[in-house]
Design a protein around this motif. Structure first.
Motif, PDB file in Angstrom:
ATOM      1  N   MET A   1       0.837  -1.193   0.000  1.00  0.00           N
ATOM      2  CA  MET A   1       0.000   0.000   0.000  1.00  0.00           C
ATOM      3  C   MET A   1       0.878   1.252   0.000  1.00  0.00           C
ATOM      4  SD  MET A   1      -2.449   1.374   3.060  1.00  0.00           S
ATOM      5  CE  MET A   1      -3.496  -0.040   3.237  1.00  0.00           C
ATOM      6  N   ARG A   2       0.381   2.279  -0.679  1.00  0.00           N
ATOM      7  CA  ARG A   2       1.095   3.560  -0.643  1.00  0.00           C
ATOM      8  C   ARG A   2       0.332   4.476   0.296  1.00  0.00           C
ATOM      9  NH1 ARG A   2       3.036   6.166  -6.270  1.00  0.00           N
ATOM     10  NH2 ARG A   2       4.451   4.372  -6.200  1.00  0.00           N
ATOM     11  N   LEU A   3       1.020   5.010   1.288  1.00  0.00           N
ATOM     12  CA  LEU A   3       0.309   5.840   2.258  1.00  0.00           C
ATOM     13  C   LEU A   3       1.117   7.034   2.712  1.00  0.00           C
ATOM     14  CD1 LEU A   3       0.402   4.533   5.851  1.00  0.00           C
ATOM     15  CD2 LEU A   3       1.550   3.234   4.089  1.00  0.00           C
ATOM     16  N   VAL A   4       0.407   8.013   3.261  1.00  0.00           N
ATOM     17  CA  VAL A   4       1.031   9.199   3.828  1.00  0.00           C
ATOM     18  C   VAL A   4       0.711   9.222   5.320  1.00  0.00           C
ATOM     19  CG1 VAL A   4       1.109  11.734   3.813  1.00  0.00           C
ATOM     20  CG2 VAL A   4       0.806  10.488   1.661  1.00  0.00           C
ATOM     21  N   VAL A   5       1.740   9.453   6.121  1.00  0.00           N
ATOM     22  CA  VAL A   5       1.552   9.544   7.563  1.00  0.00           C
ATOM     23  C   VAL A   5       1.831  10.982   7.977  1.00  0.00           C
ATOM     24  CG1 VAL A   5       2.361   8.750   9.826  1.00  0.00           C
ATOM     25  CG2 VAL A   5       2.257   7.134   7.915  1.00  0.00           C
ATOM     26  N   ARG A   6       0.849  11.581   8.617  1.00  0.00           N
ATOM     27  CA  ARG A   6       1.026  12.962   9.075  1.00  0.00           C
ATOM     28  C   ARG A   6       1.193  12.919  10.591  1.00  0.00           C
ATOM     29  NH1 ARG A   6       1.123  17.527  11.284  1.00  0.00           N
ATOM     30  NH2 ARG A   6      -0.667  18.909  11.436  1.00  0.00           N
ATOM     31  N   ILE A   7       2.371  13.320  11.063  1.00  0.00           N
ATOM     32  CA  ILE A   7       2.613  13.308  12.499  1.00  0.00           C
ATOM     33  C   ILE A   7       2.456  14.731  13.019  1.00  0.00           C
ATOM     34  CG2 ILE A   7       4.166  12.591  14.352  1.00  0.00           C
ATOM     35  CD1 ILE A   7       5.700  10.895  12.346  1.00  0.00           C
ATOM     36  N   GLY A   8       1.514  14.917  13.906  1.00  0.00           N
ATOM     37  CA  GLY A   8       1.222  16.245  14.434  1.00  0.00           C
ATOM     38  C   GLY A   8       2.395  16.811  15.208  1.00  0.00           C
ATOM     39  N   GLY A   9       2.671  18.089  14.954  1.00  0.00           N
ATOM     40  CA  GLY A   9       3.701  18.777  15.728  1.00  0.00           C
ATOM     41  C   GLY A   9       3.304  18.804  17.193  1.00  0.00           C
ATOM     42  N   SER A  10       2.002  18.830  17.435  1.00  0.00           N
ATOM     43  CA  SER A  10       1.523  18.838  18.819  1.00  0.00           C
ATOM     44  C   SER A  10       1.842  17.518  19.518  1.00  0.00           C
ATOM     45  CB  SER A  10       0.026  19.113  18.850  1.00  0.00           C
ATOM     46  OG  SER A  10      -0.646  18.203  18.025  1.00  0.00           O
ATOM     47  N   VAL A  11       2.104  16.467  18.728  1.00  0.00           N
ATOM     48  CA  VAL A  11       2.400  15.157  19.305  1.00  0.00           C
ATOM     49  C   VAL A  11       3.906  14.964  19.554  1.00  0.00           C
ATOM     50  CG1 VAL A  11       2.233  12.656  18.917  1.00  0.00           C
ATOM     51  CG2 VAL A  11       0.344  14.147  18.243  1.00  0.00           C
ATOM     52  N   VAL A  12       4.723  15.196  18.532  1.00  0.00           N
ATOM     53  CA  VAL A  12       6.159  14.909  18.696  1.00  0.00           C
ATOM     54  C   VAL A  12       7.023  16.132  18.988  1.00  0.00           C
ATOM     55  CG1 VAL A  12       6.275  12.763  17.360  1.00  0.00           C
ATOM     56  CG2 VAL A  12       6.525  14.950  16.187  1.00  0.00           C
ATOM     57  N   ALA A  13       6.442  17.329  18.803  1.00  0.00           N
ATOM     58  CA  ALA A  13       7.308  18.511  18.903  1.00  0.00           C
ATOM     59  C   ALA A  13       6.789  19.599  19.836  1.00  0.00           C
ATOM     60  CB  ALA A  13       7.522  19.083  17.499  1.00  0.00           C
ATOM     61  N   SER A  14       5.987  19.254  20.828  1.00  0.00           N
ATOM     62  CA  SER A  14       5.404  20.292  21.689  1.00  0.00           C
ATOM     63  C   SER A  14       5.327  19.852  23.150  1.00  0.00           C
ATOM     64  CB  SER A  14       4.000  20.648  21.190  1.00  0.00           C
ATOM     65  OG  SER A  14       3.996  20.929  19.831  1.00  0.00           O
ATOM     66  N   PRO A  15       6.410  19.694  23.879  1.00  0.00           N
ATOM     67  CA  PRO A  15       7.815  19.884  23.481  1.00  0.00           C
ATOM     68  C   PRO A  15       8.322  18.657  22.719  1.00  0.00           C
ATOM     69  CG  PRO A  15       7.703  19.142  25.760  1.00  0.00           C
ATOM     70  CD  PRO A  15       6.290  19.278  25.284  1.00  0.00           C
ATOM     71  N   VAL A  16       9.551  18.748  22.232  1.00  0.00           N
ATOM     72  CA  VAL A  16      10.113  17.658  21.442  1.00  0.00           C
ATOM     73  C   VAL A  16      10.186  16.386  22.284  1.00  0.00           C
ATOM     74  CG1 VAL A  16      12.117  16.853  20.162  1.00  0.00           C
ATOM     75  CG2 VAL A  16      11.447  19.249  20.040  1.00  0.00           C
ATOM     76  N   ASN A  17       9.666  15.301  21.731  1.00  0.00           N
ATOM     77  CA  ASN A  17       9.652  14.019  22.412  1.00  0.00           C
ATOM     78  C   ASN A  17      10.542  13.064  21.600  1.00  0.00           C
ATOM     79  OD1 ASN A  17       9.029  11.485  23.443  1.00  0.00           O
ATOM     80  ND2 ASN A  17       6.888  12.008  23.840  1.00  0.00           N
ATOM     81  N   THR A  18      11.806  12.998  22.000  1.00  0.00           N
ATOM     82  CA  THR A  18      12.768  12.211  21.205  1.00  0.00           C
ATOM     83  C   THR A  18      12.449  10.712  21.272  1.00  0.00           C
ATOM     84  OG1 THR A  18      14.245  12.340  23.104  1.00  0.00           O
ATOM     85  CG2 THR A  18      14.722  13.811  21.267  1.00  0.00           C
ATOM     86  N   GLU A  19      11.941  10.266  22.414  1.00  0.00           N
ATOM     87  CA  GLU A  19      11.611   8.849  22.544  1.00  0.00           C
ATOM     88  C   GLU A  19      10.519   8.465  21.538  1.00  0.00           C
ATOM     89  OE1 GLU A  19      10.443   7.703  26.516  1.00  0.00           O
ATOM     90  OE2 GLU A  19       9.908   5.699  25.754  1.00  0.00           O
ATOM     91  N   LEU A  20       9.502   9.332  21.466  1.00  0.00           N
ATOM     92  CA  LEU A  20       8.393   9.074  20.546  1.00  0.00           C
ATOM     93  C   LEU A  20       8.862   9.165  19.087  1.00  0.00           C
ATOM     94  CD1 LEU A  20       5.375   8.439  20.398  1.00  0.00           C
ATOM     95  CD2 LEU A  20       4.910  10.893  20.496  1.00  0.00           C
ATOM     96  N   MET A  21       9.739  10.138  18.810  1.00  0.00           N
ATOM     97  CA  MET A  21      10.282  10.262  17.446  1.00  0.00           C
ATOM     98  C   MET A  21      11.014   8.990  17.066  1.00  0.00           C
ATOM     99  SD  MET A  21      11.959  13.850  16.444  1.00  0.00           S
ATOM    100  CE  MET A  21      10.990  15.329  16.297  1.00  0.00           C
ATOM    101  N   GLY A  22      11.791   8.470  17.991  1.00  0.00           N
ATOM    102  CA  GLY A  22      12.530   7.226  17.757  1.00  0.00           C
ATOM    103  C   GLY A  22      11.584   6.074  17.474  1.00  0.00           C
ATOM    104  N   LYS A  23      10.488   6.014  18.246  1.00  0.00           N
ATOM    105  CA  LYS A  23       9.490   4.946  18.053  1.00  0.00           C
ATOM    106  C   LYS A  23       8.849   5.058  16.673  1.00  0.00           C
ATOM    107  CE  LYS A  23       7.922   3.936  22.740  1.00  0.00           C
ATOM    108  NZ  LYS A  23       6.913   4.281  23.735  1.00  0.00           N
TER     109      LYS A  23
END
Ligand code: UTP
Length: 224
Positions: A1-23
């Motif tokens: 499947m071809r898909l686009v994933v939109r990751i909210g800035g409010s989720v990974v970057a407010s504040p920056v969550n490096t653990e979540l980014m890694g996941k």
């Protein structure tokens, strides 16, 4: 499947969550290993909104405010791309052509903002349109779409499935303002609707929700 994933800035970057980014990076590599083609669009989060505020205080116009927010989102995109290592494209996609070219090379596309006057939701929808994707998954800070704002109304009910028309009627705000914040922006809805693309809104704090959405499991809110 071809898909686009939109990751909210409010989720990974407010504040920056490096653990979540890694996941997210691990999860997306797994999605790719399963044979899917993926483009990721990340937002600028609170830092983008801070820059919008600074630009406003300096008396700069909306276009300049947006340009600064786009730069911030591209910075997060770069960070995320580095985390993907070899699985990602050689650089952040700045245009839809870049995105298409990178996908053609068999890599994960990573993008931030595209142009002033829109949000990264619209970017994700435009990328999905351009790449002829079949699904857009948005990871947000809510479990999905509710019949009313769950932050204001404790009795709000999460909707499992709705049409784009129904979604439009749930959203109150229809005018673009720099830094505006809502479930999914109306421009994105228009693009998705005209391409008959499916959108699944999930809780982005659990990246496995994205996997569940791809597998067609009952997660978040499905809009089609
Ligand atoms: P978003 O609101 O899309 O980022 O962009 P976000 O942080 O991911 O949002 P949430 O919190 O998860 O919902 C932030 C702002 O950047 C400008 C707009 O002003 C937008 O509101 N922007 C972003 C653009 O002007 N063009 C773009 O292509 C992207």
């Amino acid at each position: 499947m071809r898909l686009v994933v939109r990751i909210g800035g409010s989720v990974v970057a407010s504040p920056v969550n490096t653990e979540l980014m890694g996941k997210y990076a691990e999860m997306l590599k797994e999605v790719k290993a399963q044979g899917h083609e993926v483009a990721v669009v990340v937002g600028g989060g609170t830092l983008a909104r801070e820059f919008i505020g600074i630009a406003k205080n300096l008396g700069l116009e909306m276009q300049a405010q947006d340009e600064l927010a786009i730069s911030v989102s591209r910075l997060y995109a770069q960070l995320f791309l580095k985390t993907l290592g070899d699985a990602g494209c050689s650089r952040v996609a700045f245009t839809l052509d870049d995105a298409s070219e990178c996908l053609g090379e068999g890599k994960i596309v990573v993008m931030g903002g595209l142009k002033p006057g829109i949000t990264t939701d619209a970017v994700a929808a435009l990328v999905a349109e351009r790449l002829d994707a079949e699904l857009l998954v948005k990871g947000t800070n809510q479990e999905g779409v509710y019949n009313k704002d769950p932050r204001k109304f404790p009795d709000a009910i999460k909707l499992d499935r709705l049409t784009f028309e129904e979604l439009s009627s749930v959203l109150e705000l229809n005018e673009h303002k720099a830094g505006m914040h809502q479930i999914i922006d109306p421009i994105a809805i228009e693009v998705l609707k005209r391409n008959k693309l499916r959108l699944i809104v999930v809780n982005g704090y659990q990246p496995e929700n994205i996997l569940a959405a791809i597998r067609g499991e009952n997660v978040g809110t499905v809009i089609s």
